[in-house]
Motif scaffolding. Structure first.
Motif, PDB file in Angstrom:
ATOM      1  N   PRO A   1      40.403 -41.629  -8.275  1.00 52.98           N
ATOM      2  CA  PRO A   1      41.771 -41.206  -8.588  1.00 52.98           C
ATOM      3  C   PRO A   1      42.445 -42.001  -9.699  1.00 52.98           C
ATOM      4  O   PRO A   1      43.548 -41.624 -10.112  1.00 52.98           O
TER       5      PRO A   1
ATOM      6  N   ASP B   1      44.253 -38.806 -15.042  1.00 50.74           N
ATOM      7  CA  ASP B   1      45.293 -38.111 -14.299  1.00 50.74           C
ATOM      8  C   ASP B   1      44.652 -37.018 -13.440  1.00 50.74           C
ATOM      9  O   ASP B   1      43.689 -36.362 -13.869  1.00 50.74           O
ATOM     10  N   TRP B   2      45.177 -36.812 -12.260  1.00 56.17           N
ATOM     11  CA  TRP B   2      44.562 -35.870 -11.332  1.00 56.17           C
ATOM     12  C   TRP B   2      44.553 -34.442 -11.881  1.00 56.17           C
ATOM     13  O   TRP B   2      43.617 -33.684 -11.617  1.00 56.17           O
TER      14      TRP B   2
ATOM     15  N   GLU C   1      45.824 -42.618  -1.525  1.00 56.99           N
ATOM     16  CA  GLU C   1      45.716 -42.028  -2.858  1.00 56.99           C
ATOM     17  C   GLU C   1      44.489 -41.132  -2.963  1.00 56.99           C
ATOM     18  O   GLU C   1      44.537 -40.051  -3.570  1.00 56.99           O
TER      19      GLU C   1
ATOM     20  N   CYS D   1      44.590 -37.216  -3.848  1.00 57.71           N
ATOM     21  CA  CYS D   1      43.868 -36.767  -5.036  1.00 57.71           C
ATOM     22  C   CYS D   1      42.914 -35.635  -4.698  1.00 57.71           C
ATOM     23  O   CYS D   1      42.812 -34.644  -5.447  1.00 57.71           O
TER      24      CYS D   1
ATOM     25  N   VAL E   1      43.366 -32.113  -6.702  1.00 63.01           N
ATOM     26  CA  VAL E   1      42.291 -31.651  -7.583  1.00 63.01           C
ATOM     27  C   VAL E   1      41.684 -30.353  -7.065  1.00 63.01           C
ATOM     28  O   VAL E   1      41.516 -29.374  -7.821  1.00 63.01           O
TER      29      VAL E   1
ATOM     30  N   TYR F   1      52.696 -32.374  -6.926  1.00 59.81           N
ATOM     31  CA  TYR F   1      52.192 -33.586  -7.574  1.00 59.81           C
ATOM     32  C   TYR F   1      53.327 -34.202  -8.378  1.00 59.81           C
ATOM     33  O   TYR F   1      53.955 -33.535  -9.195  1.00 59.81           O
TER      34      TYR F   1
END
Length: 331
Positions: A66, A70-71, A112, A116, A120, A131
């Motif tokens: 993560p 950036d996700w 996190e 993530c 994603v 987000y």
């Protein structure tokens, strides 16, 4: 049982692409790569060439994290590749190790990691996600698809895998440890109200086919050092109180440090603490019959895929031996 291969993105990238093509020709269904941009070349660029040069293999990182990108960028990369080549990508993800530590950063938190995974996967599937306080959606995706498989060793990460992962990646081939880890993930999935049998299980470890086991051990001892690097974090947090199997923690007592300049390299100088017995348990070495016996044990435990790390001096020979003798017997 499905089979995959795991490559490092060493230059030239064309050699990685050629190995991926040979893996597909040998019958492998998955091609994975390391994802540490300071140590190796950028994998998502190479994936475009692997996918263009093959017809059916599924491609992805083992593993991303993560913290590097950036996700939304991670999701867009997978979704774009799927639009170009069909749904032929997979996301392996963990908290982060070499990709972050070489930057002077620490691995991400388990929370996190969970967030993530959901961002994603949702974006890559064309869903609306929250987000950074925003409702986000890729308007260009139709019928998006992506599975996210989580790599984990520690109890909190295993719990998170059962809660959000489509699959679980265990980076070692010890059947006793695998049984313990699989049970923990399934237990977590059941507690979260998910179907524990729907989670796919991948064991990833070095495999080397041949007669000279002593040489093979020296070529794959690095793997015990890499695993030990993750285990050291677990021991620092939980001690050796039983949070993970003792067989996973006891061998690192002689560990003195880790040099990322030699991460994942055969013959590196900081893995002398890894005994032969651990190499033999974590990897699959020796003649074909040794491989078939271990893989049968893992399949019996519910392992859906075995992914071979090919960071040794007999990559093509091992690929060929698996294609000729192992895959037909196991499939």
């Amino acid at each position: 049982m499905d089979f995959g291969v795991v490559f490092q993105c060493d230059p030239p990238a064309s050699a990685v692409v050629e190995l991926a093509r040979k893996a597909e020709d040998a019958g492998f269904g998955y091609v994975w790569t390391f994802d540490s941009h300071l140590l190796w070349q950028e994998p998502f660029v190479i994936y475009t060439q692997i996918l263009a040069s093959t017809q059916r293999v599924i491609v992805g990182p083992m593993v991303t994290n993560p913290g590097t990108r950036d996700w939304t960028v991670i999701a867009s990369q997978f979704a774009t590749l799927n639009e170009m080549f069909g749904p032929r990508t997979i996301c392996g993800i963990g908290r982060g190790d070499s990709a972050l530590r070489t930057l002077g950063a620490q691995p991400g938190t388990v929370d996190e990691l969970k967030q993530c995974v959901e961002v994603v996967r949702g974006l890559a599937r064309g869903e609306t996600v929250e987000y950074r306080g925003q409702q986000l959606k890729f308007p260009w995706i139709e019928n998006g698809a992506l599975e996210v498989w989580v790599a984990a060793y520690g109890p909190r990460a295993l719990k998170a895998t059962g809660e959000v992962g489509d699959g679980y990646i265990l980076q070692l081939a010890d059947p006793d440890i695998a049984a313990w880890m699989i049970a923990a993930v399934r237990r977590s999935a059941e507690q979260a109200g998910r179907d524990p049998m729907a989670i796919k299980f991948c064991v990833a470890a070095p495999a080397y086919v041949g007669a000279d086991v002593a040489h093979q051990r020296e070529q794959t001892r690095w793997f015990g050092g890499m695993v030990g690097n993750h285990v050291a974090d677990i021991v620092a947090r939980y001690g050796t109180s039983g949070a993970v199997p003792r067989a996973l923690t006891e061998y690192i007592e002689g560990r003195k440090g880790y040099d990322y300049a030699e991460h994942g390299r055969a013959g590196n100088t900081h893995t002398d603490f890894v005994p032969d017995e651990v190499v033999d348990r974590f990897c699959i070495l020796g003649p074909v019959e040794n491989h078939l016996a271990r893989l049968a044990e893992l399949k019996e435990l519910g392992v859906d895929q075995f992914a071979l790390y090919l960071q040794h001096d007999a990559k093509e020979e091992t690929l060929a031996a698996y294609g000729k003798d192992v895959l037909p017997a196991m499939q």
